[in-house]
Each structure stands twice: as C-alpha cells, then as structure tokens.
Design a protein around this motif. Structure first.
Motif, short mmCIF file in Angstrom:
data_model
loop_
_atom_site.label_atom_id
_atom_site.label_comp_id
_atom_site.label_asym_id
_atom_site.label_seq_id
_atom_site.Cartn_x
_atom_site.Cartn_y
_atom_site.Cartn_z
N ASN A 213 0.78 -1.18 0.11
CA ASN A 213 0.03 0.01 0.02
C ASN A 213 0.90 1.39 0.01
O ASN A 213 1.90 1.26 0.55
N ILE A 214 0.26 2.27 -0.54
CA ILE A 214 0.82 3.66 -0.38
C ILE A 214 -0.05 4.48 0.48
O ILE A 214 -1.35 4.80 -0.11
N LEU A 215 0.09 5.02 1.67
CA LEU A 215 -0.87 5.56 2.33
C LEU A 215 -0.46 7.09 2.87
O LEU A 215 0.65 7.31 3.03
N VAL A 216 -1.44 8.18 2.57
CA VAL A 216 -0.97 9.41 2.68
C VAL A 216 -1.95 10.15 3.79
O VAL A 216 -3.12 9.88 3.70
N ALA A 217 -1.29 10.15 4.93
CA ALA A 217 -1.90 10.80 6.07
C ALA A 217 -1.95 12.18 5.95
O ALA A 217 -0.94 12.97 5.92
N GLU A 236 4.40 1.04 1.97
CA GLU A 236 4.64 -0.12 2.90
C GLU A 236 4.70 -1.31 1.72
O GLU A 236 4.05 -1.42 0.88
N THR A 237 6.19 -1.99 1.81
CA THR A 237 6.38 -2.91 1.03
C THR A 237 5.58 -4.42 1.58
O THR A 237 5.36 -4.57 2.63
N LYS A 238 5.51 -4.97 0.42
CA LYS A 238 4.88 -6.54 0.70
C LYS A 238 5.88 -7.29 1.68
O LYS A 238 7.24 -7.48 1.37
N ASP A 239 5.32 -8.00 2.50
CA ASP A 239 6.03 -9.16 3.30
C ASP A 239 5.89 -10.58 2.57
O ASP A 239 6.68 -11.45 2.55
N PHE A 240 4.33 -10.75 2.20
CA PHE A 240 4.10 -11.85 1.89
C PHE A 240 3.50 -11.83 0.40
O PHE A 240 2.26 -11.57 0.43
N PRO A 241 4.15 -11.79 -0.76
CA PRO A 241 3.49 -11.82 -2.02
C PRO A 241 2.35 -12.88 -2.27
O PRO A 241 2.31 -13.91 -1.69
N GLU A 242 1.43 -12.25 -2.83
CA GLU A 242 -0.06 -13.11 -2.93
C GLU A 242 0.50 -14.46 -3.77
O GLU A 242 -0.24 -15.45 -3.59
N GLU A 243 1.44 -14.46 -4.68
CA GLU A 243 1.72 -15.50 -5.75
C GLU A 243 3.09 -15.44 -6.08
O GLU A 243 3.65 -14.33 -5.92
N LYS A 244 3.78 -16.66 -6.27
CA LYS A 244 5.19 -16.61 -6.87
C LYS A 244 5.16 -15.92 -8.42
O LYS A 244 4.45 -16.08 -9.22
N GLU A 245 6.02 -14.83 -8.23
CA GLU A 245 6.19 -14.19 -9.57
C GLU A 245 7.34 -13.74 -9.82
O GLU A 245 8.05 -13.13 -8.89
N MET A 246 7.85 -13.67 -11.13
CA MET A 246 9.35 -13.38 -11.55
C MET A 246 8.99 -12.62 -12.78
O MET A 246 8.40 -12.92 -13.79
N ARG A 247 9.42 -11.22 -12.52
CA ARG A 247 9.04 -10.25 -13.59
C ARG A 247 10.02 -9.52 -14.11
O ARG A 247 11.14 -8.96 -13.24
N LEU A 248 10.40 -9.22 -15.32
CA LEU A 248 11.25 -8.39 -16.05
C LEU A 248 10.67 -7.37 -16.90
O LEU A 248 9.71 -7.60 -17.47
N SER A 249 11.06 -6.06 -16.64
CA SER A 249 10.40 -4.75 -17.24
C SER A 249 11.50 -4.26 -18.19
O SER A 249 12.66 -4.16 -17.66
N ILE A 250 11.16 -3.61 -19.07
CA ILE A 250 12.02 -2.78 -19.97
C ILE A 250 11.18 -1.44 -20.18
O ILE A 250 9.89 -1.56 -20.49
N SER A 251 11.94 -0.13 -20.18
CA SER A 251 11.23 0.90 -20.38
C SER A 251 11.85 2.03 -21.10
O SER A 251 13.23 1.72 -21.21
N GLY A 252 11.50 2.70 -21.73
CA GLY A 252 12.38 3.85 -22.47
C GLY A 252 11.41 5.14 -22.68
O GLY A 252 10.17 5.16 -22.31
#
Length: 958
Positions: A213-217, A236-252
């Motif tokens: 989550n990203i929370l803004v007070a 807030e970073t994840k501690d327990f990902p919902e599912e196994k995932e390996m992701r590769l991203s490319i941007s320009g």
C-alpha cells in the motif's frame, strides 16, 4: 549446524513448493471487517465441494491447497453474515488470489451473502474501509489497484491519490506544501533519500510489485512523527507476495528536443559512470590533505622539495575543463523482481527481491539563469539586470537500486528483514554566454561548467509484530540503520572574458570543487496497542516511544587557479597544458590556490538526537461519534562542530538547537451515515531546520552561479549598526485545524469538501542575501497563516449515461490564502526600496504556498480486458519562491501547465504481459521562475524548456 540445516530446509521448501503446486492449485485470500477495514482473525473458510478449509490468521489471510476446478467458498464468523463465493476457479500449479473479502457484522438476523469471485478481484474495498474509519484524514492506493492499472513504479501510482502531486517525477508533495512540510517514510520509518537535504524519499525507484500500500496521512495523530504539516507518505512493502512471480520490465522514453540531438553537451568521465559512481577518474590530487604547499611557499624555489610537491599536485588536476557536442541517447530502464510465499506447517515464509536501473538524459537549450534588482532611483520601476547567463547544458542521470526482503509469520507474530541500496550518478556539462553589469563591472564572457554528483543510500529494516491474547494486545517494533553518502568530485568552472579570452579575478578565476557528505541515521521505535472497553463500547489505547539519531560529516575543498601571464585562445581544455603551468622558468604560470586554508566553513560535523514518546486513545463516546485524543512529546537536540569563514567563531560539538515540545492532537469523527463522515481535527506540528540550514556552510551551485549560505551566518548593514539577520535559526511551530465532510460510494467513488487553517510561528524561508548577489539564506520570517478550501471527488460518469460506466472523473482542487506578518527588518527594507506610488503593507504571501492547485483527470478502465488509460492535468498557481531584501525583489514560480496521457494494457489470461505508453507535458509548458516587482515587467530568474516526452514500457512475468 542447526543454522545450516535451517537454511537447507528453507531452500528445500522453495524447491518442493513448485512440485506440490504442480499437483494442486493454491487459493489465497484476505478477509476484512466491512465497517472498520480491520483484518478478521479466526474466520472459517470452507471449500463446500471438498469439505476442506482453513482459518484466517491475525492478518486476516488464509491459504488452501485444492485440486483444479471450480468451487464455492463458505466463509463464516460469529455474529457476521456468512459469505458464499461462487465460481472460484483453481488452476493446477497456479495461485488464485481473492483480496478484499468483506464481512458485515449483523446484530440480529443473520443471512448469507452470495458473491461471484470475479466481482471482488477488481476492488480495493478494504482500503476504502480503512480510509472511512481511519482516526485521521487518510488516503492511499493499494496493491490490488496496481495489478489492475499496471503502474510500474510508486511515483506513477501515487499521483492517482487525491491531493498528491509529483515533483520532478520523484518526490511527493501533499496539498501543495513543499518539501519542508511533506514527509516520506518507508514502512513507517524515517529513511533519508538520495538527497539528504530533502524530507521526501525518491519514490520512483520502488516497483509496484513489491509494494502493498501507499498511504497518505493528511492530518496528524500522536503515533506519527511531528515534523510534517502537509502530509506523511508511507510506502509499505509486501512481506508475503500473493503468488510466486518473477517479472522483467523494460522501459524507454524519447523527448524530441532532448534525445538524438547532435548538439548535446557532455564530457568523458570514468568507466563506471553508467553504474552511478565514479571510478577514481575525478579523485582530488591532494588526497584531501590540508597541509599541502602553497604558491607563496614555493615561488622562490620551484625545484625544491616543496616546489616539486606543488608541481606534482598541480599536474594531477584533470586537464578537461570544457565539454563537447555529441548526439544524445534516449531514456531507458530495466527492472527485475522476484517474490513468493511458502507455507510450512504453522509458519509462513515470504521473500521479495527487486532490481531497478534507469538511465535518463536531459538537454536544455537556451537555458537562462539571471539576477535582476530594483534601480537605485525610486522613480524607476523596470528592473535592472545584474547578471545574465544563457546557454545549453546536458545532464545524464543513472539510478541503480535494489531491495530484498524476507519475512516469517507464526501463529501470533510476524518478523520482517528488508535491505535497500540506491546508487545515483549525475553528470552535467554546460556552456553559457555570461553578461555582468553588477557593481560597475561590465563585461561579457563565455562560461564552461562540468559537474558530477554521486549519491548512495544503504538501509536495513528489522521489524516485528506480536499479538497477545488473540488481538487484545498488539506490539510493533522497528529498528532501521541507514547510511547515506553524497560525493561531488571535481566540479569545474571556467570563464573567458571577451573579446580577448582573458582570465582574471573580475570575470572569475577557474575553479575546482570537491564536495562530500556522509550521514548515519539510526531509528528505533516501539508501539503498543490495547483493546479496551470505555463508555460500554470498544476502544483502543496506544502508547509507545521512538529514538532517532543522525550524524553528518560534510566537507568542501575548493581551489582557484590564477593564470598569471599565460595567454589563451578561448579553449578551456588548454588552460592546464603543461607549458602554461607554474614551473622553473615560468614562475608566473598557472597555479592553484586552496580556498579551504587556513579556515574552511564548509567542513563540519553535525548530529541530532530525537527522543519521542506518545499516548493516544481511540474511544466511541456515542453511537456515531469516534474521538481520537493523544499527545506526543519530542526532545530534539542538534550539535555542530565547525567554523565560520574568518575563523573567528569555532564550535566544537556545541548545541545549536535544544527543543522540548508537546504536540497534542484531537480528531473527532461523526458518522453521519454508514458511508458519510464529518471530521474535525486540531493538531500541533513542527518544521525544523536541516543540517545544512543550521550551519556556516557556503555551497555554490556552479551551473546557476547561486550560493546557499548557512543560517548561522548573521548579516548586518550600515557599517554593522543594523542587524538584518542574527544567525539564530529556530524551528517553525504550526497549529493545524481541519474540517472535512466525506462521502464514500461503491466502486471507489468518493466526494469530500474540506476547510483547513494553519498558523506558522517563525516560518523558515529562503531569503536573498543583501550583501552578495546570487546568495540565499534560510531565515525565520515573521508569523504566517494559511486558510484553504479543498474539494476532491472521484466519480464514475454514469450520471451522464450508463454506457459511460467505465469512465471516471477525478479532481482535487485546492484554493488557499496565505499571509506572513513581516519582521520589522524586512518591512523596513521593503519600504526603503519601495517605488514611487507603491504602498507596502506589513504582510505578504507565504513562500512555497501556492494560491491554487488543480489536479484533475479522466480515466477509462476496462479491467476485464486489462485496459486503463487516462488524461491528467495539473497546475499550481504562481508561488513565492525566494524572498527579496533591499533592492533584491521577490521571485515567483510561473504556473506549469502539465497535461499527461498514459495507457496501460495487460495481455494474456493470466496478465503476464503488461505494456504502457504515455506522453508527458503535452502542452510543452516551460519551467520558469521570475523576478516580480511593482509596475515592472517580470524578468527571468530561471527559464528551462523540458519539452514533451513519449514514454513506453513492457514487462513480462515468468
């Protein structure tokens, strides 16, 4: 031996999990109270067809292994309506995730609510419930939304939060209040960013698939740090990902005015610049020593031992002083992330890893950096130029980031260990035409700038959560050590006076600067919460403490290079040729002169300690009224070791700030209806000077020619008889009053109307230094107030036509009126330099506070097709930037009309491929700051054309 066996067992679990999932599918979900948004502990989840099931843990989460097929889940809990989820599809070897399952408490007749599983996969209902029932004004965005719209990083995602704007594509501002009044934290803990002088953490380095989550007070409660006013942004970073995932991203990204431009300016640095750090090419030839020989000591004996050492150092300076034209590259980036959770008996392990690389290029043509002032004759209104600087400069920025985390959940506890490292390198080359008309020195010159900045940040977070007696007691603790470094090795400045290409003191001698910063940051905190009963209703008591220690070592060593009798042709790269240098037979040649001997105000050590404690209670004195009352105390001490520029003042670990204060907070929430709230809050917060501001430092920005002067320096005029600034920089104390009505509707729609009032006691603002054009200093100025109205809504366009159900219009409009009661010194200064006919009141607007902010956009979402696109507009009204003094006039930012388009699309039944396309600054707006004065034409202080950029990216999940 046991530790080795444990590691082997954990690795074996990772391997075995793939084999187990190949036989069955995995069903994971999270269940929350619809009214409060709190996770429900002990809920029974039953697969009706197989009579197998699970019970939720203290996070409201469950996991069930089941054979492939379509199932119905029966979810039951005492005094809650039973929920049946139909059409739950399980695939062999895959994880099916059911987020945000809400259960409604029923006081009398219980009934069963039947929902299709597909209907809950595209909501963020739990977050909306949290916002509706939060003790303070809260907004945010959740992981379920990231999955739907395909935002690649936190900066892209958080700009969808109402009231939030992104500055420079990296930093979060809330309600238009700048960096001093907005704070960014990671997992609830202070972490300094790559720029240690900012409150805000650079958030574009966090990929969304490691964020929960990203929370803004937007309003203060006692458990939050007191040094904010606009808002606290918590990633807030994840501690327990919902599912196994390996992701590769490319941007320009391609900017036609900046990329593939053959006029781009650069210079050759080190072999590791592409990784964000220097390889030693720019190392200082003295090794940082302060006992080096000086010209006066060796001029009579160049070949003596000191003379030989002097010449060795002189020849050790890199001879490149000017850049060259070359074609520029486009922006590009790479990202990789890996995460999963593994259940083993009654324990669950989770792990996350993410890597980010970005390489971005900017090229500003006809950039302007000017200084103007009011004429001495009060009958003249048009501003006079003191300095004009116009030309081109290129910037290449590299960001390398990595985050890794591991987590363990038992039946009553959760532990997390996160590692974060960021590395940023930025190279600049500039070439400008310079015109000086200040103090009777009229000349034209060609100016050359080369600059490199290297920044690094390493952080560790160890945290734990424990529940006692079910959920009666909750204990949270966190420990986070961080090291932040910044090195600017070999900043180079050269100026040739025209028309003869001479180099001298009037136009400015060639200069070299080495700047370094090393900061240690240690945070520890413990919070306890106890469920209580008061007024015959459930409540909560919270209390805790925190300790923050920071220490900074800062050093600048700079050299000037008198050129003696040497003659030049205008090429900066020939100045340090061997034949021009000081040596036997050329004792009037080019030599170095260290500015940091005998006194160096830019060598200092500073530290702070902040001990905090708080207590707050959350009670319900009436059926529809919630009261959250608390107080926070902070004991803040800052120490300084350093000297002023003349050496007449030397401080040795002397306390420069001793502050003990209490920060009360009252938040009242009246529940008008189930989906409507009326909020009233009164709080007190603080804004403190930074290390740099509470120092004697004098820090030059070579590109703009502007100098930052530390707030400990006093300034006088009229021969010292009139004190303009006494050097006593103190914190700003802020009283905050908020009134807000909010309406929450289905599908994430909302409407709110807010009014807020803030009073500032001794606000800190950047003031122009009267005795030194181009120098600016933080000072306390008078008393300030801000009165504002905020309207925000998120609404589907079905009110126009049912066929527009996938279109959503969101807007955040803020209008403020700010006022500063000027100090006697500032008021007198303004009246003495007023123009004829000009009336000077004793108040002015507040620096950094925009008179209006407009954020609005229309988006189209077709979640079942994985398509989201939107057109978003943002503008901020003309904002006072730097405070004028004497004949120096105020500077204001010019409204930047930002119109951006973005499109996100996922492909495949399991959405493994995500693509995005966007266009930034469609209107080709310019970033400008102007000098503004009575009946005078505005003149540019800064004028930059960022151009329009087309961005694109694709990511693949494996």
């Amino acid at each position: 031996m046991k530790r080795t066996l444990s590691i082997l067992a954990f690795l074996l679990m990772i391997g075995m999990s793939g084999f187990t999932q190949a036989q069955n599918g995995t069903l994971r979900g999270a269940i929350y109270d619809e009214k409060t948004g709190e996770p429900l502990f002990g809920v029974s989840v039953l697969v009706k067809e197989t009579s197998t099931g699970a019970v939720t843990d203290f996070d409201g989460k469950f996991e069930i292994q089941v054979a492939p097929g379509s199932y119905t889940l029966q979810i039951s809990y005492i005094s809650y309506s039973t929920v049946e989820l139909t059409q739950v599809e399980i695939t062999s070897g895959q994880v099916t995730v059911l987020n945000d399952i809400l259960m409604k408490e029923e006081a009398e007749e219980l009934e069963t609510v039947t929902i299709s599983a597909s209907a809950i996969r595209t909501t963020e209902s739990a977050l909306m419930s949290v916002k509706r029932n939060a003790p303070n004004v809260l907004d945010g965005i959740s992981a379920s939304t990231f999955r739907q719209i395909g935002d690649g990083d936190a900066a892209s995602a958080v700009k969808r939060v109402t009231g939030v704007s992104i500055e420079g594509g990296k930093y979060v501002y809330v309600r238009g209040l700048g960096d001093r009044y907005t704070k960014t934290v990671l997992n609830g803990v202070d972490v300094p960013g790559l720029d240690p002088d900012r409150n805000a953490l650079q958030i574009d380095i966090f990929p969304t698939n490691v964020i929960d989550n990203i929370l803004v007070a937007k309003s203060f409660t006692a458990d939050l740090p007191a040094d904010f006013t606009g808002g606290v942004v918590d990633i807030e970073t994840k501690d327990f990902p919902e599912e196994k995932e390996m992701r590769l991203s490319i941007s320009g990204g391609i900017n036609p005015s900046m990329h593939f431009n053959s006029n781009y300016l650069k210079y050759d640095g080190g072999s590791t610049d592409w990784l964000g750090f220097d390889d030693g090419t720019r190392a200082i030839p003295t090794g940082g020593r302060t006992d080096i020989p000086q010209y006066a000591q060796v001029v009579g004996n160049p070949n003596g031992p000191l003379g030989q050492e002097y010449q060795s150092i002189l020849r050790g300076f890199n001879k490149t002083l000017g850049g060259y034209r070359n074609s520029s590259l486009m922006d590009f980036g790479l990202g990789f992330s890996l995460g999963n959770q593994i259940a083993k008996g009654r324990n669950t392990w989770g792990y996350n890893f993410a890597f980010t690389y970005k390489n971005e290029t900017e090229f500003y043509q006809n950039a302007e950096f000017n200084l103007f002032a009011k004429p001495a004759n009060s009958s003249e209104t048009e501003l006079e130029a003191l300095e004009r600087q116009r030309g081109d400069y290129g910037v290449n920025s590299v960001l390398l980031g990595g985050i890794a985390g591991i987590a363990l959940k038992t039946q009553s506890s959760k532990f997390k260990l996160n590692f974060l490292h960021l590395q940023n390198g930025e190279s600049k080359a500039g070439q400008f035409s310079f015109l000086n008309t200040n103090l009777g020195a009229n000349f034209e010159a060609n100016q050359y700038n080369l600059e490199y900045s290297e920044r690094g940040l390493s952080s560790i977070l160890l945290s734990g959560t424990h529940f006692l007696n079910g959920r009666a007691w909750e204990i949270n603790w966190k420990l986070a050590p961080t090291r932040s470094t910044m090195d600017d090795p070999d900043i180079r400045f050269t100026r040739f006076r025209l028309p003869n290409n001479t180099v001298g003191t009037e136009a400015g001698l060639p200069a070299r600067i080495w700047r370094s910063l090393d900061e240690i940051n240690l945070v520890g905190k413990v919070d306890l919460a106890r469920q209580i009963s008061l007024f015959q209703r459930e409540g909560k008591l919270k209390f805790g403490g925190a300790y923050v220690f920071k220490e900074r070592d800062f050093l600048i060593q700079s050299f000037q290079f008198p050129t003696g009798s040497a003659r030049f042709d205008g090429d900066p790269n020939t100045i340090l040729n061997d034949e021009n240098l000081f040596q036997q037979g050329n004792i009037n040649g080019v030599r170095y002169d260290p500015d940091f001997i005998p006194n160096n105000p830019n060598a200092f050590n500073s530290s702070i300690s902040n001990i905090a404690g708080f207590v707050s209670t959350e009670v319900n004195p009436a059926d529809k009224l919630k009261a959250v009352v608390g107080v926070r105390v902070e004991k803040y001490n800052q120490f300084y070791t350093g000297t002023n520029n003349t050496g007449t003042i030397a401080l040795d670990n002397e306390e420069v700030l001793d502050d003990l204060d209490f920060f009360p907070t009252v938040n009242l929430i009246f529940n008008i209806k189930e989906n409507q709230n009326l909020r009233l809050s009164g709080t007190r917060t603080i804004a403190r000077p930074s290390f740099k501001e509470l120092s004697y430092a004098e820090i030059l920005d070579p590109i703009t020619g502007r100098t930052f002067v530390g707030g400990l320096f006093p300034e006088t005029t009229n021969g010292g008889t009139e004190v303009l600034w006494d050097g006593n920089l103190t914190p700003t104390r802020i009283n905050n009053l908020d009134l807000r009505w909010e309406l929450f509707q289905e599908r994430g729609q909302m409407f709110s109307l807010s009014g807020f009032y803030k009073s500032f006691d001794k606000p800190i603002e950047m003031v122009q230094f009267l005795s030194d054009p181009g120098a600016f200093q933080p000072r306390n100025v008078g008393q300030g107030t801000v009165l504002g109205v905020e309207l925000e809504f998120r609404k589907a366009l079905t009110f126009i036509s049912p066929s527009l159900q996938n279109f959503q219009w969101n807007a955040n409009l803020t209008f403020t009126e700010s006022s500063i009661q000027m100090s006697e010194t500032e008021l007198r200064s303004r009246r003495l330099t007023a123009r004829e006919g000009q009336v000077i009141e004793d108040t002015r607007e507040m620096a950094g506070q925009a008179p209006y902010i407009i954020n609005t956009g229309i988006s189209y979402n077709k979640f079942e097709r994985g398509l989201e696109l939107g057109l978003f507009y943002n503008v901020q009204g003309p904002t006072l930037n730097l405070i004028g003094f004497g004949n120096r006039t105020d500077t204001f930012t010019v409204p930047f009309h930002s119109l951006n388009f973005n499109l996100n699309k996922t492909f495949g039944a399991d959405e493994r491929i995500r693509a995005n396309f966007g266009v930034d600054n469609i209107l080709n707006s310019k970033r400008q700051i102007v000098f503004s004065s009575y009946q005078a034409q505005d003149q540019f202080f800064t004028n930059l054309a960022p151009g329009t950029e087309i961005k694109f990216g694709v990511s693949f999940a494996f």
